[in-house]
Enzyme design. Sequence first.
Site, PDB file in Angstrom:
ATOM      1  N   HIS A  94     -15.830  62.602  14.094  1.00 29.92           N
ATOM      2  CA  HIS A  94     -16.108  63.731  14.993  1.00 29.92           C
ATOM      3  C   HIS A  94     -16.283  65.000  14.148  1.00 29.92           C
ATOM      4  O   HIS A  94     -15.585  65.184  13.142  1.00 29.92           O
ATOM      5  CB  HIS A  94     -14.961  63.894  15.990  1.00 29.92           C
ATOM      6  CG  HIS A  94     -15.303  64.853  17.084  1.00 29.92           C
ATOM      7  ND1 HIS A  94     -15.248  66.217  16.898  1.00 29.92           N
ATOM      8  CD2 HIS A  94     -15.741  64.661  18.347  1.00 29.92           C
ATOM      9  CE1 HIS A  94     -15.642  66.816  18.013  1.00 29.92           C
ATOM     10  NE2 HIS A  94     -15.946  65.886  18.913  1.00 29.92           N
ATOM     11  N   GLU A  96     -15.306  67.905  14.528  1.00 34.36           N
ATOM     12  CA  GLU A  96     -14.091  68.708  14.360  1.00 34.36           C
ATOM     13  C   GLU A  96     -13.202  68.118  13.264  1.00 34.36           C
ATOM     14  O   GLU A  96     -12.428  68.835  12.626  1.00 34.36           O
ATOM     15  CB  GLU A  96     -13.352  68.816  15.708  1.00 34.36           C
ATOM     16  CG  GLU A  96     -14.082  69.790  16.640  1.00 34.36           C
ATOM     17  CD  GLU A  96     -13.842  69.558  18.122  1.00 34.36           C
ATOM     18  OE1 GLU A  96     -12.929  68.809  18.486  1.00 34.36           O
ATOM     19  OE2 GLU A  96     -14.598  70.146  18.922  1.00 34.36           O
ATOM     20  N   GLY A 170     -18.614  72.344  23.067  1.00 30.73           N
ATOM     21  CA  GLY A 170     -17.612  73.300  23.552  1.00 30.73           C
ATOM     22  C   GLY A 170     -18.186  74.514  24.244  1.00 30.73           C
ATOM     23  O   GLY A 170     -17.529  75.553  24.337  1.00 30.73           O
TER      24      GLY A 170
HETATM   25  P1  PGA Z   1     -17.576  69.269  24.732  1.00 36.29           P
HETATM   26  O1  PGA Z   1     -17.083  68.352  23.511  1.00 36.29           O
HETATM   27  O2  PGA Z   1     -17.980  68.331  25.844  1.00 36.29           O
HETATM   28  O3  PGA Z   1     -16.422  70.117  25.067  1.00 36.29           O
HETATM   29  O4  PGA Z   1     -18.765  70.028  24.225  1.00 36.29           O
HETATM   30  C1  PGA Z   1     -17.729  67.179  23.161  1.00 36.29           C
HETATM   31  C2  PGA Z   1     -17.077  66.615  21.951  1.00 36.29           C
HETATM   32  O5  PGA Z   1     -16.694  67.387  21.056  1.00 36.29           O
HETATM   33  O6  PGA Z   1     -16.902  65.384  21.848  1.00 36.29           O
END
Ligand code: PGA
Length: 252
Positions: A94, A96, A170
């Site tokens: 991911h 992040e 996000g």
């Molecule tokens: P989001 O996140 O739907 O809040 O944009 C998606 C993700 O990071 O998997």
Amino acid sequence: MARKKIVIANWKSYPATKRDALKLFTAAKKSAARARNVTTVVCPPVIFLPLFTARRKLFLGSQNVSGEGGVAHTGEVSASMLVPFQVAYVIVGHSERRALGEDEAMVAKKIRSALAEGLQPILCIGEAERDTEGAYHEILRQEIRSALVGLSSAEIRRVLIAYEPIWAIGKSAADAMKPEEVHEAVIFIRKTLTEIIDRSIAERVPILYGGSVESDNVASLYTYGDVDGFLVGHASTDAKSFNEILESVSNA
Ligand code: PGA
């Protein structure tokens, strides 16, 4: 070819309490049971996994997995530790986590350790920004190749790809990617897969979209994006929104 629809809830580091996690899971369970032809996967923070039981059409996933087991890696959870908790899927790479320092070699190792324990990896790929010359294609190609080259066809058949442009994560439905852009990316991802494996297998790898999927945009993203489903972040931590998303995908 009609492929199976799949919706994955990525709760990230929410909700804050065990009580709220149980409430959210109960709601997801009801929504998943109502949705026709949709496989739902809930990926909560790992500490909540033992609280939940998988059901028909509702699977459990982890948001991360260690690339190795049985080693001195403080804070890591290995694939073999997830298996007894009914975990069937694991999100790998991911953005992040990549932002926290996870590199391509680590992503490749995680994919392999998940597969070795019978877990289905959800490989996340996506560019940080869009350029007009299409350089983002090379980023996607590199992320796919570095994670999957060297795996057998049987292994690649068990991988899912989640295309998540970082710039679209996000935000809100209005900022998400447009369905036709998603469609173009899906074509490119499948083409890249055919460089690695037989076309017949490449055509069957589920490709999901993630990045500000909400109840307002999910139907058009499904219909025009040519995706097999979605990786849903913030909207999956709101029971009503998640139910609406599953309903829309079910009816699409
Ligand atoms: P989001 O996140 O739907 O809040 O944009 C998606 C993700 O990071 O998997």
